[in-house]
Write a protein that holds these residues in place. Structure first.
Motif, short mmCIF file in Angstrom:
data_model
loop_
_atom_site.label_atom_id
_atom_site.label_comp_id
_atom_site.label_asym_id
_atom_site.label_seq_id
_atom_site.Cartn_x
_atom_site.Cartn_y
_atom_site.Cartn_z
N MET A 1 0.81 -1.20 0.00
CA MET A 1 0.00 0.00 0.00
C MET A 1 0.85 1.26 0.00
O MET A 1 0.48 2.28 -0.54
N SER A 2 2.03 1.14 0.66
CA SER A 2 2.85 2.34 0.75
C SER A 2 3.58 2.60 -0.56
O SER A 2 4.13 3.66 -0.76
N GLY A 180 -2.53 14.67 9.22
CA GLY A 180 -1.28 14.02 9.57
C GLY A 180 -1.39 12.90 10.60
O GLY A 180 -0.42 12.20 10.85
N LEU A 182 -3.36 9.43 12.33
CA LEU A 182 -4.23 8.31 11.96
C LEU A 182 -5.67 8.58 12.37
O LEU A 182 -6.60 8.10 11.75
N ARG A 209 -1.99 9.78 -4.08
CA ARG A 209 -2.58 8.44 -3.90
C ARG A 209 -4.02 8.42 -4.38
O ARG A 209 -4.73 9.40 -4.28
N GLY A 226 -9.99 10.13 -2.44
CA GLY A 226 -10.08 10.14 -0.98
C GLY A 226 -11.28 10.88 -0.41
O GLY A 226 -12.05 10.30 0.36
N LYS A 229 -14.45 9.02 -0.97
CA LYS A 229 -14.50 7.79 -0.19
C LYS A 229 -14.94 8.11 1.24
O LYS A 229 -15.79 7.42 1.82
N SER B 47 -5.22 7.67 7.32
CA SER B 47 -6.36 8.08 8.14
C SER B 47 -7.70 7.61 7.57
O SER B 47 -8.66 7.40 8.31
N ILE B 48 -7.76 7.40 6.25
CA ILE B 48 -9.00 6.86 5.67
C ILE B 48 -9.19 5.41 6.12
O ILE B 48 -10.27 5.00 6.52
N MET B 50 -8.05 4.16 8.80
CA MET B 50 -8.34 4.16 10.24
C MET B 50 -9.79 4.51 10.51
O MET B 50 -10.40 3.98 11.43
#
Lengths: 303, 93
Positions: A1-2, A180, A182, A209, A226, A229, B47-48, B50
């Motif tokens: 994923m990274s 920034g 989680l 991404r 993103g 989503k 963060s998505i 998470m």
């Protein structure tokens, strides 16, 4: 994923050094507030002319974009106007954030939509773009009640914006949520539940991404999936927001529904995201045709 | 690192399964090192991801992961710390 790849274009504006440090922002704000808007505007002419000659990459991007939006080759006058409109919006930010609305003529359409959402309880997502003035749009909150507005942005930008906002009006710092951490989006979910309106500039993603290519002003361009989503997961209404600048202190703020709230996740999440993105990009394109000089992505957007 | 790591506990394995199936990860659930960071180098969650995890964790375990929890840095550190937090706060535990 990274290991997901990042297109060079999206990275470019992150890497480009910011013009001006925090100290110069503070000095600029101080001077602008003392000069007032009219005199401040006069300074824009030489300043924008200087940037026109000293930022070839931005000039190239401006010319490329304007050619598409205007449907004809853009000359240096078009680009100068583009830079001036950008400069005006940046300068006006100082006055708008200090609640000096008397300099401006701001008309609003679609704010009854926000009122409706607010009355039903639970906030909504406000999807904007690097287009026109977000601050002009934000003044709507002052019109009928102190609506809590937060801004979600990429961490690097969040740090800078938080510092800059603090320099302009210290009350505003807490309104910025950086991506920034989680738990950044868990914070967004909580604020929405508490009835906040959360603004997202959905046209850029600096890490490149999850980009989806969609036709935009004649050629495909990459847009980040993103934000859509997140909207799909959270189920709150998604509202398109734009603050168009028409020159001479005239702003026109528009709100339009992109997607209504949903209790349960859509049966086909992918189709929901695709459709909402398609609608967002189509509306953005219409805005670009209508007020071409309001586009503030001064990098190779079609890279 | 792998040689010193303890294998997943039952609860950790269950959570690992939930995470990999929810996020469609390429990594097999059983291969997730319980001590590896969830962020960056380790699983590379963002963060998505998470947010997605917080939603399924609320559904499955009735545990609300909160953004204002001061301990989030340590809770979201690894599969092990997250699982421990969930088990400690389970509604039906």
């Amino acid at each position: 994923m990274s290991g997901r790849s990042s297109p060079a274009g999206a990275q470019e504006w992150v890497a480009r050094p910011e013009r001006g440090s925090l100290a110069s922002i503070k000095i600029g704000v101080w001077i602008a507030l003392r000069l007032g808007r009219r005199l401040g505007q006069l300074f824009l002419y030489p300043v924008c002319l200087y940037f026109l000659f000293s930022s070839p990459a931005a000039l190239r991007a401006s010319r490329d974009y304007l050619g598409r939006a205007l449907g004809q080759r853009a000359g240096w006058r078009d680009c100068y106007r583009h830079f001036l409109i950008f400069g005006s919006c940046v300068l006006d930010r100082v006055f708008l954030l200090n609640e000096q609305d008397h300099w401006f003529d701001i008309t609003v359409t679609g704010d009854d939509l926000l009122r409706q959402i607010d009355q039903q309880g639970g906030g909504c997502l406000l999807f904007g773009a690097h287009f026109g003035s977000f601050e002009a749009a934000r003044t709507v909150r002052r019109r009928y009640r102190d609506l809590p507005v937060s801004l979600l942005m990429y961490e690097e930008n969040a740090k800078k914006i938080r510092a800059a906002l603090g320099a302009i009006n210290p009350r505003l710092e807490t309104e910025v949520i950086g991506l920034g951490r989680l738990d950044s989006l868990i914070a967004v979910a909580e604020r929405l539940r508490a009835g906040h309106f959360v603004g997202v500039l959905a046209d850029r993603n600096p890490d490149g991404r999850d980009m989806v290519r969609l036709p935009f002003l004649g050629t495909e361009a990459a847009f980040p999936q993103g934000p859509f989503k997140v909207a799909m997961m959270l189920g709150r209404p998604v509202v398109m927001m734009a603050g168009l600048y028409h020159g001479k202190g005239r702003y026109e703020v528009r709100f339009e529904l992109l997607a209504p709230a949903h209790e349960r996740r859509p049966a086909n999440p992918k189709a929901w995201m695709d459709e909402t993105m398609r609608l967002y990009v189509a509306k953005l394109e219409a805005l670009c045709r209508e007020a071409p000089h309001n586009w503030f992505n001064f990098y190779e957007f079609w890279a | 690192m792998t040689s010193t790591t303890l294998p997943q506990s039952f609860d950790e394995a269950e959570l690992a399964n939930l995470i990999t199936s929810t996020l469609n990860l390429d990594t097999a659930a059983a291969e997730i090192d319980p001590d590896a960071p969830l962020h960056g180098e380790g699983l590379g969650l963002d963060s998505i991801d998470m947010l997605e995890i917080s939603l399924v964790v609320a559904q499955r375990y009735g545990v609300k992961l909160r953004a204002d929890d001061e301990n989030n840095q340590s809770i979201f550190k690894s599969l092990r710390t997250l699982s421990a937090h969930i088990q400690a706060h389970r509604a039906s535990a």
